[in-house]
Design an enzyme around this catalytic site. Structure first.
Site, short mmCIF file in Angstrom:
data_model
loop_
_atom_site.label_atom_id
_atom_site.label_comp_id
_atom_site.label_asym_id
_atom_site.label_seq_id
_atom_site.Cartn_x
_atom_site.Cartn_y
_atom_site.Cartn_z
N LYS A 18 0.77 -1.16 0.02
CA LYS A 18 -0.19 0.02 -0.04
C LYS A 18 0.85 1.09 0.12
CE LYS A 18 0.88 1.35 4.28
NZ LYS A 18 1.65 2.55 4.84
N ASP A 143 -2.72 -1.00 10.51
CA ASP A 143 -3.22 -1.00 9.08
C ASP A 143 -3.75 -2.39 8.54
OD1 ASP A 143 -1.79 1.45 8.96
OD2 ASP A 143 -0.04 0.82 7.84
#
EC number: 2.7.1.148
Length: 295
Positions: A18, A143
């Site tokens: 990401k 996350d």
């Protein structure tokens, strides 16, 4: 023993990286956590997990990560947390094909944990919801829920408030300077910007993107500063997370690859496209479709 179609079947699952397209620090909570606004987007590049579910009740992982005991491995932690949550007696052998750097700010460990949760929920036929998997994942890392849900997301608060977002799927050149950065050191730094005003997502998407951690990281780590200065000659570029990875954005693959070709062979870098639906979500849908089970 009941028939279980996914036991002993070898399956392959992506564990994508990401990027934080922007990251703003708006303040601190009473207990010292930083309040953020950040935009997560996946890219079509990452690790891969080969997973074979079995009846053993044990979770085994290969290869072993040097210097990381099994009990500290996020993949093992995710699998055993899922077993405990669902009172599940199945086991699995998981093979990690590692591509992403550890500690680069691109979510390698969190992504591995999320892929493990999503894949084993399917293979063990637990039928847990994304909310349940995200709840398990949050205990493993801040996350992990973003990777579990599998959609680009605007995160607020201490990162726990997620809303789907649809930023442009640009091409990125991601470069990893050869340094390890301790996130805690950056967030503890006295000169860190902590008072950026909160704005709504539409305003942020139409403003130049900034990472509030970047100034401190560049000051403390000359390698990051040098790499960012080089990238900024060619395209808008910034830090992701607290680094050490930095990225430049381009409108085409060929533009990104042209700049990649100018980098030294000694520099770790890759070109990838932004993806608002995670490759993990797409793989899950393919397996579900092939087995004719509802998504």
């Amino acid at each position: 023993m009941e028939h279980h179609p996914m036991i002993e079947t070898s399956t392959r699952w992506p564990s994508p990286a990401k990027l934080n397209l922007f990251l703003y620090i708006n303040g601190r909570t009473e207990n010292g956590y930083h309040e953020l606004q950040t935009l997560f987007q996946f890219v079509d590049h990452g690790d891969e997990l080969t997973i074979q579910a079995n009846h053993s009740g044990d979770v085994t992982i290969s290869p072993e990560i040097e210097g990381v005991p099994l009990q500290d491995n996020l993949i093992w932690k995710a699998a055993t947390a899922l077993q405990n949550y669902a009172h599940c007696s199945f086991g699995a052998h998981i093979e990690l094909h590692k591509v992403l750097p550890m500690g680069g700010g691109i979510g390698g460990g969190s992504s591995n944990a999320a892929t493990t949760l999503v894949a084993l929920n399917y293979l063990w036929q637990l039928n847990l919801t994304d909310d349940e998997l995200a709840e398990i994942g949050l205990k493993l890392g801040a996350d992990v829920p973003v990777f579990v849900r599998g959609f680009s997301a605007f995160a607020e608060g201490v990162g726990e408030k997620l809303s789907p977002a649809n930023p442009e799927e640009k091409w990125y050149l991601v470069v990893r300077p050869n340094v390890s950065i301790a996130t805690a050191d950056i967030f503890r730094h006295p000169d860190l910007t902590r008072n950026t005003p909160k704005r709504d997502l539409e305003t942020l998407l139409n403003a130049p993107s900034v990472n509030d951690c970047e100034k401190i990281v560049r000051m403390l780590y000359p390698e990051v500063d040098k790499q960012l200065s080089w990238l900024l000659q060619y395209a808008p570029s910034r830090l992701t997370g607290t680094g050490s990875c930095v990225f430049a954005e381009f409108s085409s693959k060929s533009e990104a690859e042209t700049i990649l070709a100018q980098l030294s062979d000694k520099v770790s870098a890759f070109v990838a496209q932004g993806r608002n639906i995670s490759p993990l979500k797409e793989t899950l849908a393919e397996y579900q479709s092939a087995s004719h089970r509802p998504i």
